[in-house]
Design a protein around this motif. Structure first.
Motif, PDB file in Angstrom:
ATOM      1  N   ASP A 258       8.919   2.416  -3.662  1.00 43.77           N
ATOM      2  CA  ASP A 258       9.449   1.133  -3.203  1.00 43.77           C
ATOM      3  C   ASP A 258       8.596   0.016  -3.777  1.00 43.77           C
ATOM      4  OD1 ASP A 258      10.813  -0.833  -1.945  1.00 43.77           O
ATOM      5  OD2 ASP A 258       9.970  -0.466   0.047  1.00 43.77           O
ATOM      6  N   VAL A 259       9.045  -0.521  -4.907  1.00 42.30           N
ATOM      7  CA  VAL A 259       8.309  -1.576  -5.593  1.00 42.30           C
ATOM      8  C   VAL A 259       9.228  -2.779  -5.749  1.00 42.30           C
ATOM      9  CG1 VAL A 259       7.044  -2.222  -7.669  1.00 42.30           C
ATOM     10  CG2 VAL A 259       6.930   0.121  -6.824  1.00 42.30           C
ATOM     11  N   SER A 260       8.704  -3.957  -5.457  1.00 42.31           N
ATOM     12  CA  SER A 260       9.476  -5.183  -5.620  1.00 42.31           C
ATOM     13  C   SER A 260       9.256  -5.763  -7.003  1.00 42.31           C
ATOM     14  CB  SER A 260       9.077  -6.197  -4.549  1.00 42.31           C
ATOM     15  OG  SER A 260       9.671  -7.458  -4.798  1.00 42.31           O
ATOM     16  N   GLU A 261      10.292  -6.423  -7.543  1.00 44.00           N
ATOM     17  CA  GLU A 261      10.140  -7.004  -8.877  1.00 44.00           C
ATOM     18  C   GLU A 261       9.147  -8.156  -8.883  1.00 44.00           C
ATOM     19  OE1 GLU A 261      13.297  -9.357  -6.805  1.00 44.00           O
ATOM     20  OE2 GLU A 261      12.793  -7.240  -7.040  1.00 44.00           O
ATOM     21  N   THR A 262       8.901  -8.765  -7.693  1.00 48.47           N
ATOM     22  CA  THR A 262       7.933  -9.868  -7.634  1.00 48.47           C
ATOM     23  C   THR A 262       6.491  -9.375  -7.644  1.00 48.47           C
ATOM     24  OG1 THR A 262       8.038  -9.867  -5.217  1.00 48.47           O
ATOM     25  CG2 THR A 262       9.572 -11.310  -6.399  1.00 48.47           C
ATOM     26  N   GLU A 263       6.294  -8.062  -7.468  1.00 48.79           N
ATOM     27  CA  GLU A 263       4.924  -7.541  -7.474  1.00 48.79           C
ATOM     28  C   GLU A 263       4.270  -7.710  -8.835  1.00 48.79           C
ATOM     29  OE1 GLU A 263       2.677  -3.265  -6.850  1.00 48.79           O
ATOM     30  OE2 GLU A 263       4.501  -3.678  -5.703  1.00 48.79           O
ATOM     31  N   ALA A 264       5.076  -7.781  -9.881  1.00 48.17           N
ATOM     32  CA  ALA A 264       4.524  -7.956 -11.224  1.00 48.17           C
ATOM     33  C   ALA A 264       4.148  -9.399 -11.519  1.00 48.17           C
ATOM     34  CB  ALA A 264       5.534  -7.471 -12.272  1.00 48.17           C
ATOM     35  N   ASP A 265       4.504 -10.329 -10.640  1.00 46.88           N
ATOM     36  CA  ASP A 265       4.257 -11.747 -10.897  1.00 46.88           C
ATOM     37  C   ASP A 265       2.879 -12.144 -10.385  1.00 46.88           C
ATOM     38  OD1 ASP A 265       6.797 -11.931 -11.923  1.00 46.88           O
ATOM     39  OD2 ASP A 265       7.691 -12.580 -10.031  1.00 46.88           O
ATOM     40  N   SER A 266       2.205 -12.970 -11.150  1.00 46.58           N
ATOM     41  CA  SER A 266       0.914 -13.499 -10.710  1.00 46.58           C
ATOM     42  C   SER A 266       1.074 -14.756  -9.873  1.00 46.58           C
ATOM     43  CB  SER A 266       0.031 -13.815 -11.921  1.00 46.58           C
ATOM     44  OG  SER A 266       0.695 -14.713 -12.803  1.00 46.58           O
ATOM     45  N   PHE A 267       2.272 -15.378  -9.917  1.00 44.12           N
ATOM     46  CA  PHE A 267       2.598 -16.513  -9.070  1.00 44.12           C
ATOM     47  C   PHE A 267       3.881 -16.177  -8.308  1.00 44.12           C
ATOM     48  CE2 PHE A 267      -0.261 -18.502 -11.977  1.00 44.12           C
ATOM     49  CZ  PHE A 267      -0.793 -19.606 -11.324  1.00 44.12           C
TER      50      PHE A 267
END
Length: 770
Positions: free
Chosen positions: A394-403
């Motif tokens: 369960d990974v969100s696409e926003t987890e890759a964002d630094s902001f």
């Protein structure tokens, strides 16, 4: 009834103002509609590639591989170690630029030049007259010579006949044929004229070739200097790491010059103009009534103090090179595979700026920035509480964002930023700058300056391209099941070792509760006095060691897993494993060669990227640097054609890099190859020098260049001048005296004879026709 003139003028002015206001309103409406359309287009494309950003976050979890709440007790950071090893192996230095004269600068073949020369000579009436004059002169000289000989021999012949001599005993006259001599003279004259014409025709081609070589040498220095000032190596290291982690990495290279609209870059050139923008923004902030005026005033005073120091150049120019995170690049979905990004209709680059920086960079927006969507930088996560990659998918696409957006999306650090999108539209050849939440241009659309043949300033490094897939599959993603299996084995081994602690059972029926407590509370190797309920009972009958399962090393052997991981990552044991069995130099070299072969496709992708970057840099340099700039970089003898266009570069030189020059060199293979070539070159230098009658200085320069190349191929940065004798000065000129070095040609009092003239050109057929 007539209207007064003043009223008519006022009416005209009012109508003009109303018309101008309508035009401005229409232009504003068009701008708002276009900005809104682009923001929605980017949002839809981001939704289209949402799964890839989830995979980015998942791969980064594996790369970090930190213990914390996962299903494995032991987490071994194999992926992170492999990434660090390969980064230094694949990119050890900036690549060597290789600029060669283009094929179009090659002179025509010799026989073609001869054919062209013959046609030109035969078509020139002057050359025909010269040949006829030479033939007539030779005929006259031959006839005169024949008559002279006949007159000298005639008296002797008459006297012999009077004495009764036979005809075959008469004095033989030389075979002199005026006609043949005339033809030979004409042929020789034509041959001489043809050779002169060949030399004349070849001179422009040779000059173009020489110019291309000199321009290529200059361009190599210029590109290398621009890369060095742009800190290419600093940016290329994370580029390679990104490709090894998530399968893709991005570089952005743009020319920065404070004379117009600069693209959005992370590595802003720090100069006086940049500081003036921040000073103006601070003063505007103070004029608008900032809630903390004293802080703003103190900031302004410090900025003015820095400007008064005059430690910066007024306007800085150069190539800015940035590493861009994979999630901050959005390629239009119409291009299909990400490797076809140059064919995409548009590419958008996302960056984040604080409100103060946004006000300084985008004065056009003004108060509209207050309605922009705000973002906060994500705080670093405590490694002890980091989510485990294997624990959950369960990974969100926003987890890759630094902001991330300011509400409900995770821990946000203090400080507010806005999201800036820079959209490069290939269809209209324009660049649009947008801020999320504002339906307006942050700055007016503009065209790339300078323009290049590729349009996009983005460069892609891909590892693990899969046919039919839009996004690549990096080594981390490919090896994730093996990484889990490795941790599973190591965790099982740790659990087994923990459960095989020695234990002892005892007869509780013959011991009182107090004696049992003594046994349970006893420490290692402690002497415990026991009083059995039945005095005199043997202690060995009451205590018995308990059996436990022995460790079978074969069950926890990770050699197979390591071998499969090394096959996927291309890393051999010599680079990654501890040496359990001593290896010979040959075995280690074989493993090093195997690593080079397995990582060849990665090197090839880096070479492709750097080759494209070299060509792009050349096109930018030709447009932005003048002759004086180039001389400052490459020296006073640099050759830089003025007014050259980017289309002219390909017709003059071919820009690329030396294959594999960015990675760690395979010194053993290079030494073996060079050991074979060097003696041939050394002998050729001496032989060619003798045949050409070269001076000792020229031969010494050639041998010195050979030694410099030999030292360069060792992999060490050694200066050949330290080990070679200096050139003589004063009146002691080379070749004039002094002992001769062994192996060099002896000094000549006169130059060696030049090679014989080329064989005469056979134009008998042409002369016959002429």
């Amino acid at each position: 009834m007539s209207v007064p003139t003043t009223d008519m003028q006022a009416m005209s002015l009012g109508m003009a103002a109303a018309e101008a206001g309508d035009q401005m309103a229409q232009a504003k409406a068009k701008e708002e509609a276009d900005a809104k359309r682009w923001l929605e287009k980017i949002k839809e494309a981001r939704k289209f590639d949402e799964g890839s950003r989830k995979q980015y976050a998942f791969d980064r979890r594996y790369a970090k591989r930190r213990k914390g709440g996962g299903i494995f007790e032991v987490d071994v950071p194999i992926a992170a170690t492999y990434i660090d090893i390969l980064k230094s192996f694949l990119y050890a230095r900036d690549p060597d630029v290789d600029v060669m004269p283009a094929t179009s600068t090659e002179p025509p073949p010799e026989d073609e030049l001869v054919r062209m020369a013959k046609q030109a000579v035969m078509a020139d009436p002057t050359t025909q007259q010269q040949a006829q004059q030479a033939a007539m002169q030779a005929r006259q000289e031959s006839a005169q010579k024949k008559n002279t000989i006949v007159q000298a021999v005639a008296p002797a012949a008459a006297k012999s006949l009077q004495g009764g001599a036979l005809p075959n005993q008469l004095p033989q006259l030389p075979d002199i044929d005026p006609q043949k001599d005339a033809e030979a003279a004409a042929r020789a004259t034509m041959d001489k004229l043809v050779r002169a014409k060949v030399k004349e025709l070849s001179q422009p081609y040779q000059q173009r070739r020489d110019d291309a070589k000199q321009f290529g040498s200059t361009l190599e220095i210029v590109i290398s200097q621009l890369w060095k000032k742009g800190r290419l190596k600093v940016k290329a290291k994370p580029l390679v790491g990104s490709g090894l982690t998530i399968g893709i990495g991005w570089l952005k290279a743009t020319w920065q010059e404070r004379t117009g609209n600069d693209p959005i870059v992370e590595s802003q050139i720090n100069d006086l103009q940049d500081n003036l923008l921040h000073l103006a923004a601070s003063r505007q902030q103070l004029a608008e009534g900032d809630p903390n005026p004293d802080e703003v005033k103190a900031d302004i005073e410090r900025q003015i103090l820095g400007l008064q120091a005059q430690v910066e150049v007024v306007v800085a120019r150069g190539l800015a090179i940035d590493f861009v995170q994979g999630e901050d690049i959005q390629v239009s979905p119409d291009c299909g595979a990400m490797t076809s990004y140059l064919d995409a209709s548009w590419i958008a680059h996302r960056s984040f700026k604080t409100l103060d920086d946004a006000k300084a960079c985008f004065p056009k927006l003004g108060d509209k920035l207050k309605s922009a969507a705000t973002y906060g930088q994500v705080k670093p996560i405590d490694p002890n509480n980091a989510p485990d990659a294997a624990a959950s998918q369960d990974v969100s696409e926003t987890e890759a964002d630094s902001f991330r957006a300011g509400s409900g999306s995770g821990p946000i650090a203090e400080g507010t930023s806005v999201c800036v999108w820079e959209a490069w539209d290939k269809n209209s050849n324009t660049i649009l700058t947008l801020v999320e939440g504002i339906n307006a241009y942050a700055r007016d659309p503009y065209t790339p300056n300078p323009g290049t043949s590729r349009f996009y300033p983005f460069f892609q490094f891909v590892v693990g391209e899969v046919d039919g897939s839009r996004h690549p599959e990096g080594p981390v993603s490919r090896s994730a099941p093996l990484l889990d299996e490795y941790d599973r084995v190591r965790s099982g081994y740790a659990e087994h070792r923990r459960r095989v602690k020695p234990k002892t059972g005892f007869d509780a029926t013959n011991l009182s509760p107090e004696e049992i407590q003594k046994i349970e509370a006893g420490g290692t190797q402690e002497m415990i006095p026991l009083k059995p309920l039945q005095p005199g009972s043997p202690i060995r009958d009451m205590l018995q060691p308990l059996a436990y399962a022995q460790i079978d090393p074969a069950l926890y052997d990770t050699a197979v897993i390591r071998a499969e991981l090394e096959m996927i990552w291309g890393i051999q044991e010599a680079l990654s494993s501890s040496i359990r069995t001593a290896k010979t130099a040959t075995e280690a070299e074989i493993q090093q060669t195997g690593t080079t072969a397995r990582t060849g496709y990665m090197r090839d992708n880096i070479d492709s990227l750097m080759g494209e970057l070299a060509e792009y840099t050349a096109e930018v340099a030709v447009q932005k640097l003048d002759a004086q700039d180039v001389k400052d970089m490459a020296g006073p003898w640099a050759f830089w054609p003025e007014g050259m266009k980017i289309d002219d570069i390909g017709s003059l030189v071919s820009v690329d890099i030396r294959a594999g020059s960015s990675g760690k060199p395979d010194t053993s293979r290079q030494r073996q190859a060079w050991a074979t070539v060097m003696p041939v070159l050394q002998n050729a230098i001496l032989q060619v020098g003798q045949l050409r009658g070269s001076s000792r200085q020229d031969i010494a320069d050639s041998i010195e260049a050979l030694i410099e190349e030999t030292l360069a191929r060792t992999g060490d940065r050694l200066d050949a001048a330290r080990f070679l004798p200096p050139a003589p000065d004063g009146d002691d000129m080379p070749g004039q005296g002094g002992p001769m070095a062994p192996g060099l040609p002896a000094p000549q009092s006169a130059p060696l004879p030049a090679p014989a003239d080329p064989a005469p050109i056979d134009n008998t057929e042409d002369m016959t026709n002429g």
